[in-house]
Design a protein around this motif. Structure first.
Motif, PDB file in Angstrom:
ATOM      1  N   HIS A  61      -4.172 -68.622 -39.639  1.00 58.26           N
ATOM      2  CA  HIS A  61      -4.364 -69.095 -41.018  1.00 58.26           C
ATOM      3  C   HIS A  61      -3.901 -68.069 -42.047  1.00 58.26           C
ATOM      4  O   HIS A  61      -4.633 -67.691 -42.954  1.00 58.26           O
ATOM      5  CB  HIS A  61      -5.828 -69.489 -41.265  1.00 58.26           C
ATOM      6  CG  HIS A  61      -6.282 -70.599 -40.363  1.00 58.26           C
ATOM      7  ND1 HIS A  61      -5.830 -71.881 -40.487  1.00 58.26           N
ATOM      8  CD2 HIS A  61      -7.088 -70.583 -39.281  1.00 58.26           C
ATOM      9  CE1 HIS A  61      -6.355 -72.637 -39.537  1.00 58.26           C
ATOM     10  NE2 HIS A  61      -7.119 -71.863 -38.777  1.00 58.26           N
ATOM     11  N   ARG A 115      -1.808 -80.291 -41.125  1.00 55.10           N
ATOM     12  CA  ARG A 115      -3.212 -80.066 -40.778  1.00 55.10           C
ATOM     13  C   ARG A 115      -4.039 -81.347 -40.883  1.00 55.10           C
ATOM     14  O   ARG A 115      -5.263 -81.318 -40.782  1.00 55.10           O
ATOM     15  CB  ARG A 115      -3.823 -78.987 -41.679  1.00 55.10           C
ATOM     16  CG  ARG A 115      -3.441 -77.573 -41.275  1.00 55.10           C
ATOM     17  CD  ARG A 115      -3.894 -76.571 -42.324  1.00 55.10           C
ATOM     18  NE  ARG A 115      -3.599 -75.211 -41.930  1.00 55.10           N
ATOM     19  CZ  ARG A 115      -2.400 -74.647 -41.961  1.00 55.10           C
ATOM     20  NH1 ARG A 115      -1.354 -75.352 -42.345  1.00 55.10           N
ATOM     21  NH2 ARG A 115      -2.223 -73.390 -41.592  1.00 55.10           N
ATOM     22  N   GLN A 160      -2.561 -70.129 -35.537  1.00 53.26           N
ATOM     23  CA  GLN A 160      -4.032 -70.178 -35.543  1.00 53.26           C
ATOM     24  C   GLN A 160      -4.660 -69.021 -36.345  1.00 53.26           C
ATOM     25  O   GLN A 160      -5.870 -68.848 -36.349  1.00 53.26           O
ATOM     26  CB  GLN A 160      -4.552 -70.165 -34.105  1.00 53.26           C
ATOM     27  CG  GLN A 160      -4.357 -71.513 -33.416  1.00 53.26           C
ATOM     28  CD  GLN A 160      -4.459 -71.408 -31.894  1.00 53.26           C
ATOM     29  OE1 GLN A 160      -5.220 -70.593 -31.386  1.00 53.26           O
ATOM     30  NE2 GLN A 160      -3.677 -72.211 -31.200  1.00 53.26           N
ATOM     31  N   VAL A 162      -4.088 -63.974 -30.773  1.00 51.04           N
ATOM     32  CA  VAL A 162      -4.098 -65.306 -31.390  1.00 51.04           C
ATOM     33  C   VAL A 162      -2.720 -65.589 -31.993  1.00 51.04           C
ATOM     34  O   VAL A 162      -2.196 -64.772 -32.745  1.00 51.04           O
ATOM     35  CB  VAL A 162      -5.201 -65.385 -32.483  1.00 51.04           C
ATOM     36  CG1 VAL A 162      -5.140 -66.713 -33.230  1.00 51.04           C
ATOM     37  CG2 VAL A 162      -6.580 -65.171 -31.868  1.00 51.04           C
TER      38      VAL A 162
END
Ligand code: ADP
Ligand code: MG
Length: 345
Positions: free
Chosen positions: A78, A105, A76, A72
Motif C-alpha cells: 500500500h 481495489r 500488498q 511482502v
C-alpha cells in the motif's frame, strides 16, 4: 500514514556495484523525510527497497508500523509512487488515471467518483478530468500522477525527483503546492531529490547521502547551520570553508582572527562560515580584514568576494542597501556561533 523502520538495509547489485552500504533509518508517521544527495548516491535504490521493487541484501529489513514488510510484494505494501517520468496511462482520461487504483481495489463507481473529485480539487486540476494524458502539460501530468498516487490513501507515499523534469518557475510553484498538500494529508512521505532547495522546503527531516552512505540526518536547520562534515556543508547551501590554526578559542586567518565557541586547540582546523552570516563593518572596527574583489547585485542582496581575509576568497552575502565597491578594504564581523569547526577529512 505508517511509521517506517529501515533496519540494516544495504544493496549490492549482481554486477558487484554497492549502491547502498547497510543503513538504518526511522521515519515518523506523518513526516516528510527527504533523501538528498548527488546523482548515483543510492537515493532511488533506498526508495525502491522501501517500495518493495528491490530486495535489500541479507540482514536488511523494512517494517511498516512494526510489521515486517521485507518479503511482502509491492502491491500488498500500500505505497503510492510518483516518479520523474509520469508513468500515467496514455489511453485513459485524467479521471480514469486517478481512479485506476481504486477500481482495481474494487471501490464502487460512486465512491470512486467522489474520491477522484476530491483529488482533482486537492491537486488543482479542475476542468481537466476528461482530457487524455497527451493533451496535458508536464506540470499537469505531474499533478495527475500525484493525485493518482494519493487517491488510494497509501500508507507511505514515495516520490522520486517528481519535479526534476519541469522548468524552473513551474518547479517552484509545484514545490510549494506539494508542501501544502503533504502537510494537509498528514501522509508519511519519502521524497528523493538532488536539489537542496527542494529538500529544505519539503523536508521535516533531511537525510543527506553520499556514495551509498548516510552523511547526516537532521532538520533543515540542523543540516544548514550545523553540518557535521565538509560534504554536507558544501552540498547544502553556499559555504566558505576556511583553514587555519586554532588556539585559545581563536581561529587565526591571514587577515586577522575569528572567535570560536568551544573550539579545542588545533594546528590545522577547518571551519565553515555561511556567506550571509558575515557582516561588513568599518575596517578599523574589525578583527578580520580583507579587500572587496567584486560586488554582484542579486536583487534581494549583494554577493561580494573578499580576498586577503582567509586562506581563500570569501563569499559574503551582504544587504543590498550597503554601499561597497570593488577595490575597497573592509572589516568583516562574524559571530562565534556562525563559525562551524568541521572534522578534517
Ligand atoms: P541515485 O538515485 O541517488 O541517483 P541510484 O540509487 O539510482 O542513485 O544508484 C546508486 C548506484 O547504484 C549507482 O552507482 C548506480 O549506477 C547503481 N545501480 C543502480 N541500479 C543498478 C542495477 N540495477 N545494477 C547495477 N548497478 C545499479
Ligand atoms: Mg535516482
Amino acid at each position: 500514514g505508517a511509521a517506517v523502520h529501515i533496519e540494516n538495509c544495504g544493496k549490492t547489485f549482481p554486477d558487484g556495484t554497492q549502491a547502498l552500504a547497510p543503513a538504518s533509518l526511522d521515519i515518523v508517521s506523518g513526516e516528510t523525510l527527504v533523501l538528498l544527495g548527488p546523482s548515483g548516491c543510492g537515493k532511488t535504490t533506498m526508495l525502491r527497497i522501501i517500495a518493495g521493487l528491490e530486495t535489500p541484501d541479507a540482514g536488511g529489513r523494512v517494517l511498516f508500523d512494526r510489521t515486517d514488510m521485507t518479503a511482502v510484494p509491492i502491491e500488498q505494501r500500500h505505497v503510492g509512487m510518483v516518479f520523474q517520468s509520469y508513468a500515467l496511462f496514455p489511453n485513459m482520461t485524467v479521471a480514469e488515471n486517478i481512479g485506476y487504483g481504486l477500481k482495481i481495489r474494487g471501490v464502487d463507481k460512486a465512491a470512486r467518483a467522489a474520491r477522484v473529485a476530491e483529488m482533482v480539487a486537492l491537486t488543482n486540476i479542475g476542468g481537466l478530468e476528461n482530457r487524455r494524458i497527451d493533451q496535458l502539460s508536464g506540470g499537469q501530468r505531474q499533478r495527475v500522477a500525484l493525485a493518482r498516487a494519493v487517491a488510494v490513501r497509501p500508507r507511505v507515499l514515495l516520490l522520486d525527483e517528481p519535479l526534476t523534469a519541469l522548468d524552473a518557475s513551474l518547479r517552484d510553484r509545484l514545490r510549494s503546492e506539494l508542501n501544502s498538500l503533504l502537510r494537509s494529508l498528514g501522509i508519511t512521505a519519502i521524497y528523493v531529490t538532488h536539489d537542496q532547495a527542494e529538500a529544505m522546503e519539503l523536508g521535516d527531516r533531511i537525510v543527506v547521502m553520499r556514495k551509498g552512505a548516510i552523511a547526516q540526518i537532521g532538520t533543515p536547520r540542523e543540516i544548514y547551520f550545523a553540518p557535521q562534515n565538509r560534504f554536507v556543508a558544501e552540498f547544502v547551501g553556499a559555504a566558505n570553508i576556511v583553514e587555519g590554526p586554532v588556539s585559545g578559542g581563536r581561529l587565526t586567518l591571514p587577515g586577522g582572527w575569528l572567535a570560536l565557541n568551544d573550539a579545542a586547540d588545533n594546528a590545522a582546523a577547518v571551519a565553515m562560515i555561511r556567506p550571509e552570516t558575515i557582516g561588513i563593518v568599518a575596517e578599523a572596527d574589525a578583527f578580520l580584514r580583507g579587500m572587496v574583489e567584486s560586488v554582484a547585485f542579486i536583487g534581494d542582496r549583494q554577493r561580494l568576494v573578499v580576498t586577503g581575509a582567509a586562506n581563500k576568497p570569501l563569499t559574503v552575502d551582504a544587504p543590498n542597501t550597503i554601499n561597497v565597491r570593488a577595490g575597497e578594504r573592509v572589516g568583516l564581523s562574524v559571530t562565534p556561533q556562525a563559525v562551524r569547526v568541521l572534522p578534517k577529512e
